[in-house]
Write an enzyme that holds these catalytic residues in place. Structure first.
Site, PDB file in Angstrom:
ATOM      1  CB  CYS A 135      39.035  37.456  42.361  1.00  0.00           C
ATOM      2  SG  CYS A 135      38.095  38.862  42.944  1.00  0.00           S
ATOM      3  CB  CYS A 138      36.400  39.311  40.268  1.00  0.00           C
ATOM      4  SG  CYS A 138      37.700  39.987  41.282  1.00  0.00           S
ATOM      5  CG  ASP A 139      35.937  35.822  38.295  1.00  0.00           C
ATOM      6  OD1 ASP A 139      35.624  36.819  37.620  1.00  0.00           O
ATOM      7  OD2 ASP A 139      37.105  35.422  38.406  1.00  0.00           O
TER       8      ASP A 139
END
Ligand code: NAP
Length: 313
Positions: A135, A138-139
């Protein structure tokens, strides 16, 4: 124990649309959203540019928050709990959550979506969260001025690669063929991005690193040559598989592993159990098709419950 009219499992566009429709029909649905990742895949997306009604685009998490607000406004009860077990035979369906509580319902709409595919190579699991991710939204932030690689050739891979150029100094896009399956617009965007370098006809054979990801071992699928690519991050974007583990040996599946439904309906192999969204869809897999599918399931539930009432009268 209260017996619900309808229990919806899943909180992506399919589950929430089913909730909006069944709630508006006065059925007081209960919706089981996951305890850790409610909202489905759109929670990991940035700008959604193709959902009708948003000419200027909408952020994925914002779209999901709006859908949930709409579902709750009409009386959906959202429970942030993981479903652990389902007993679907019989007129009353039993949904058991992770804490062991059993919930009864006359109907179930199964809308659990799909889960990211893994490469299945050495180092991938060990370095998950230590450089290996599924992701970018997200990261991606953790890879400012770092070198990253994305694997895959579909819309997800291109979207991840393009998003990662905001942070990373360089993004390699590793694909097993020499052409992409992503949409033309997204391809053009990536081809014109100076930070993205394509590595064609290549597969990742190993993720290397003890504490953190350091490099990838690659193999060229045409020449068979192997090489090492130093990277700080690896984003795996090779598609996903329907999330069906809860209903194995209960509902019929298709050859593709999705839940089998009758024709254009959401009816599964068990009466009173309906399925919607990516978990029944091997082909289209868009937020809007999932939402449409959730609407179909809600209407099928209404008809099923009306028939039960007619029979009882
Ligand atoms: P996808 O379209 O199935 O593409 C998966 C990609 O990963 C393919 O290029 C495939 O290669 C490659 N791949 C599969 N297994 C692999 C493996 N074991 N090792 C290496 N490569 C592998 O999946 P997706 O990109 O996640 O997209 C899924 C659906 O969501 C699509 O319908 C897509 O249009 C949609 N989507 C839309 C948007 C958008 O519109 N903004 C964004 C994301 C996703 P091959 O090409 O060789 O098969």
């Amino acid at each position: 124990m209260t017996k619900h009219n309808v229990a919806i499992i899943g909180s992506g566009p399919a589950g929430l649309t089913a909730a909006i429709y069944t709630a508006r029909a006065g059925l007081k649905p209960v919706l089981f959203a996951s305890s850790v990742s409610p909202g489905g895949d759109l929670m990991n997306t940035t700008e959604v540019e193709n959902f009708p009604g948003f000419p200027n685009g909408v952020q994925g998490p914002e779209l999901m928050a709006q859908m949930q607000e709409q579902a709750e406004k009409f009386g959906t009860q959202v429970r942030y709990e993981d479903v652990d077990k389902l007993a679907l035979d019989g007129e009353t369906k039993v949904i058991t959550t992770a804490d062991g509580t059993a919930h009864e319902a006359a109907t179930v709409i199964f809308a659990t979506g799909s889960a990211y595919r893994k490469l299945g190579v050495p180092g991938e699991d060990k370095l998950s969260g230590h450089g290996v991710s599924w992701c970018a939204t997200c990261d991606g932030f953790f890879f400012r001025d770092k070198v990253v690689a994305v694997v895959g050739g579909g819309d997800s891979a291109i979207e991840e690669a393009t998003f990662l150029t905001r942070f990373a100094s360089k993004v390699y896009l590793i694909h097993r063929r020499n052409e992409l399956r992503a949409s033309k617009t997204m391809q053009d965007r990536a081809f014109n991005d100076p930070k993205i370098e394509f590595v064609w006809n290549t597969e990742v054979v190993e993720a290397i690193g003890s504490e953190e990801l350091k490099a990838l071992n690659l193999r060229n699928l045409e020449s068979g040559e192997t090489s090492t690519l130093e990277v700080n991050g690896l984003f795996v974007a090779i598609g996903s598989d329907p999330r069906t583990h809860l209903i194995h040996n209960q509902l019929e599946l298709t050859a593709e592993g999705t839940i089998a439904v009758q024709g254009r309906t959401s009816k599964t192999s068990i009466a009173g159990v309906f399925a919607a969204g990516d978990v029944i869809d091997p082909s289209y897999r868009q937020a809007i098709t999932a939402a449409g599918s959730g609407c179909v399931a809600a209407i099928d539930v209404e008809h099923y419950l009306a028939n039960l009432t007619d029979k009882a009268a």
